[in-house]
Design a protein around this motif. Structure first.
Motif, PDB file in Angstrom:
ATOM      1  N   GLY A 158       0.821  -1.208   0.000  1.00 17.77           N
ATOM      2  CA  GLY A 158       0.000   0.000   0.000  1.00 17.77           C
ATOM      3  C   GLY A 158       0.853   1.255   0.000  1.00 17.77           C
ATOM      4  N   TYR A 159       1.955   1.224   0.749  1.00 22.35           N
ATOM      5  CA  TYR A 159       2.847   2.385   0.788  1.00 22.35           C
ATOM      6  C   TYR A 159       3.545   2.570  -0.552  1.00 22.35           C
ATOM      7  N   GLN A 160       3.899   1.480  -1.192  1.00 24.81           N
ATOM      8  CA  GLN A 160       4.544   1.570  -2.509  1.00 24.81           C
ATOM      9  C   GLN A 160       3.611   2.219  -3.526  1.00 24.81           C
ATOM     10  N   ASN A 161       2.334   1.886  -3.450  1.00 26.47           N
ATOM     11  CA  ASN A 161       1.352   2.523  -4.342  1.00 26.47           C
ATOM     12  C   ASN A 161       1.268   4.021  -4.057  1.00 26.47           C
ATOM     13  N   LYS A 162       1.303   4.365  -2.780  1.00 20.84           N
ATOM     14  CA  LYS A 162       1.273   5.778  -2.390  1.00 20.84           C
ATOM     15  C   LYS A 162       2.532   6.489  -2.864  1.00 20.84           C
ATOM     16  N   LEU A 163       3.671   5.818  -2.721  1.00 24.15           N
ATOM     17  CA  LEU A 163       4.957   6.403  -3.114  1.00 24.15           C
ATOM     18  C   LEU A 163       5.004   6.677  -4.616  1.00 24.15           C
ATOM     19  N   SER A 164       4.354   5.824  -5.381  1.00 15.86           N
ATOM     20  CA  SER A 164       4.381   5.980  -6.839  1.00 15.86           C
ATOM     21  C   SER A 164       3.609   7.209  -7.305  1.00 15.86           C
ATOM     22  N   LYS A 165       2.763   7.750  -6.432  1.00 11.90           N
ATOM     23  CA  LYS A 165       1.960   8.913  -6.801  1.00 11.90           C
ATOM     24  C   LYS A 165       2.696  10.235  -6.577  1.00 11.90           C
ATOM     25  N   TYR A 166       3.822  10.204  -5.874  1.00 10.45           N
ATOM     26  CA  TYR A 166       4.598  11.429  -5.679  1.00 10.45           C
ATOM     27  C   TYR A 166       5.353  11.766  -6.965  1.00 10.45           C
ATOM     28  N   PHE A 188      16.801  -0.323  -2.334  1.00  9.12           N
ATOM     29  CA  PHE A 188      17.024  -0.598  -3.756  1.00  9.12           C
ATOM     30  C   PHE A 188      15.697  -0.840  -4.476  1.00  9.12           C
ATOM     31  N   THR A 189      14.844  -1.678  -3.894  1.00  2.00           N
ATOM     32  CA  THR A 189      13.574  -2.039  -4.526  1.00  2.00           C
ATOM     33  C   THR A 189      12.685  -0.820  -4.711  1.00  2.00           C
ATOM     34  N   ASN A 190      12.568  -0.006  -3.665  1.00  2.19           N
ATOM     35  CA  ASN A 190      11.615   1.103  -3.711  1.00  2.19           C
ATOM     36  C   ASN A 190      12.113   2.283  -4.531  1.00  2.19           C
ATOM     37  N   ILE A 191      13.421   2.456  -4.628  1.00  6.52           N
ATOM     38  CA  ILE A 191      13.943   3.470  -5.541  1.00  6.52           C
ATOM     39  C   ILE A 191      13.797   2.988  -6.986  1.00  6.52           C
ATOM     40  N   SER A 192      14.025   1.690  -7.184  1.00  5.36           N
ATOM     41  CA  SER A 192      13.942   1.121  -8.527  1.00  5.36           C
ATOM     42  C   SER A 192      12.537   1.236  -9.103  1.00  5.36           C
ATOM     43  N   LEU A 193      11.515   1.144  -8.248  1.00  8.82           N
ATOM     44  CA  LEU A 193      10.127   1.237  -8.712  1.00  8.82           C
ATOM     45  C   LEU A 193       9.817   2.582  -9.365  1.00  8.82           C
ATOM     46  N   ARG A 194      10.567   3.606  -8.974  1.00  9.01           N
ATOM     47  CA  ARG A 194      10.333   4.948  -9.516  1.00  9.01           C
ATOM     48  C   ARG A 194      11.202   5.234 -10.739  1.00  9.01           C
ATOM     49  N   ALA A 195      12.238   4.446 -10.927  1.00 10.24           N
ATOM     50  CA  ALA A 195      13.231   4.720 -11.968  1.00 10.24           C
ATOM     51  C   ALA A 195      12.593   4.818 -13.346  1.00 10.24           C
ATOM     52  N   GLY A 196      12.880   5.915 -14.032  1.00 10.25           N
ATOM     53  CA  GLY A 196      12.388   6.121 -15.381  1.00 10.25           C
ATOM     54  C   GLY A 196      10.951   6.582 -15.459  1.00 10.25           C
ATOM     55  N   GLN A 197      10.280   6.700 -14.296  1.00 10.45           N
ATOM     56  CA  GLN A 197       8.878   7.110 -14.301  1.00 10.45           C
ATOM     57  C   GLN A 197       8.651   8.398 -13.509  1.00 10.45           C
ATOM     58  N   LYS A 198       9.126   8.421 -12.280  1.00  9.31           N
ATOM     59  CA  LYS A 198       8.980   9.583 -11.418  1.00  9.31           C
ATOM     60  C   LYS A 198      10.355  10.012 -10.912  1.00  9.31           C
ATOM     61  N   SER A 199      10.462  11.282 -10.546  1.00  2.90           N
ATOM     62  CA  SER A 199      11.761  11.852 -10.174  1.00  2.90           C
ATOM     63  C   SER A 199      12.119  11.599  -8.715  1.00  2.90           C
ATOM     64  N   THR A 200      13.404  11.420  -8.496  1.00  2.99           N
ATOM     65  CA  THR A 200      13.950  11.299  -7.151  1.00  2.99           C
ATOM     66  C   THR A 200      15.185  12.187  -7.061  1.00  2.99           C
TER      67      THR A 200
END
Length: 256
Positions: A158-166, A188-200
């Motif tokens: 659930g948090y990963q889904n929330k994180l993807s919306k930032y 690593f996993t949670n940063i990778s989920l954003r890679a190429g889609q949302k900014s970090t």
């Protein structure tokens, strides 16, 4: 109650129902100003709606800044550009346009302590909030601790889904504290989920060749470095202490 006061009372009731707080509180003054300035119906309505819209926009912006959880407020206008490392001076103008967020690109601010990494990260984050982007600020140690807690309670998905919306996640202090294997894998996993889609945005005091000190795994380190730096802005923040210069300037004002 005469007809005028009855109308005003009804307007306030309708404004309350429609959650038009500014119109509800300002309607009497607005009517008085309209009469004084001989405004047309169109000008009167335009003024009412503009005021309501401006306040609502301001409140939404302040809400985005609060929910981003910045430790303090810093703005790009507060930066003494000439005191920043040369690479930051060169790239900040482009970064401040926030196109990197629209394009889902990362920014890595890497260099020794006190050179303005966190200030720049927060300033870019606040500007993003002002322009309507959804932002989250956290430190890497706190982020890892939170991920571990969520994993233990089986609420990580659930948090990963929330994180993807930032639109922008700012991870401060990468490399200040080493992590165990579980923490490194979660990061690593949670940063990778954003890679190429949302900014970090990541601030770090470690050069890339020392990232293995955090992950303790050369394969994971190589993968993380590759994903974070792909089409990213890497800003060399090595230089004289920006924070020390600010402190000296503040001390000088006390002496004068």
């Amino acid at each position: 109650m005469d007809a005028k006061n009855s109308f005003i009372s009804d307007i306030k009731t309708y404004a309350k129902i429609m959650k038009l707080g500014v119109i509800k509180s300002d309607i009497e003054q607005s009517i008085e100003d309209a009469n004084t300035n001989n405004l047309s119906y169109e000008e009167f309505l335009y003024g009412l709606l503009q005021k309501e819209c401006d306040i609502r926009k301001y409140n939404l912006t302040q809400s985005r800044i609060r929910t981003a959880s910045f430790p303090y407020k810093k703005y790009l206008e507060d930066l003494s550009i000439e005191d920043l490392p040369a690479d930051a001076q060169l790239k900040l103008k482009h970064l401040s346009g926030l196109k990197f967020i629209k394009d889902g690109q990362n920014v890595i601010l890497s260099g020794n302590c006190g050179t303005g990494k966190t200030h720049i990260a927060i300033a870019l984050g606040i500007k993003a909030c002002l322009e309507g982007y959804k932002v989250l600020f956290t430190t890497v140690p706190l982020f890892i601790t939170q991920l571990k807690e969520l994993k233990s309670t089986k609420s990580l998905r659930g948090y990963q889904n929330k994180l993807s919306k930032y639109d922008l996640v700012i991870l401060d202090e990468f490399g200040y504290i080493s992590s165990d294997k579980e923490g490194a894998e979660l990061l690593f996993t949670n940063i990778s989920l954003r890679a190429g889609q949302k900014s970090t945005i990541i601030t770090t005091n470690l050069s890339f060749d020392r990232w293995g000190e955090i992950f303790g795994d050369p394969v994971m380190t190589a993968a993380m470095t590759d994903r974070l730096t792909h089409k990213s802005y890497v800003v060399n923040m090595n230089g004289n202490s920006y924070r020390m210069k600010e402190t000296k300037a503040w001390l000088d004002t006390l002496e004068n």
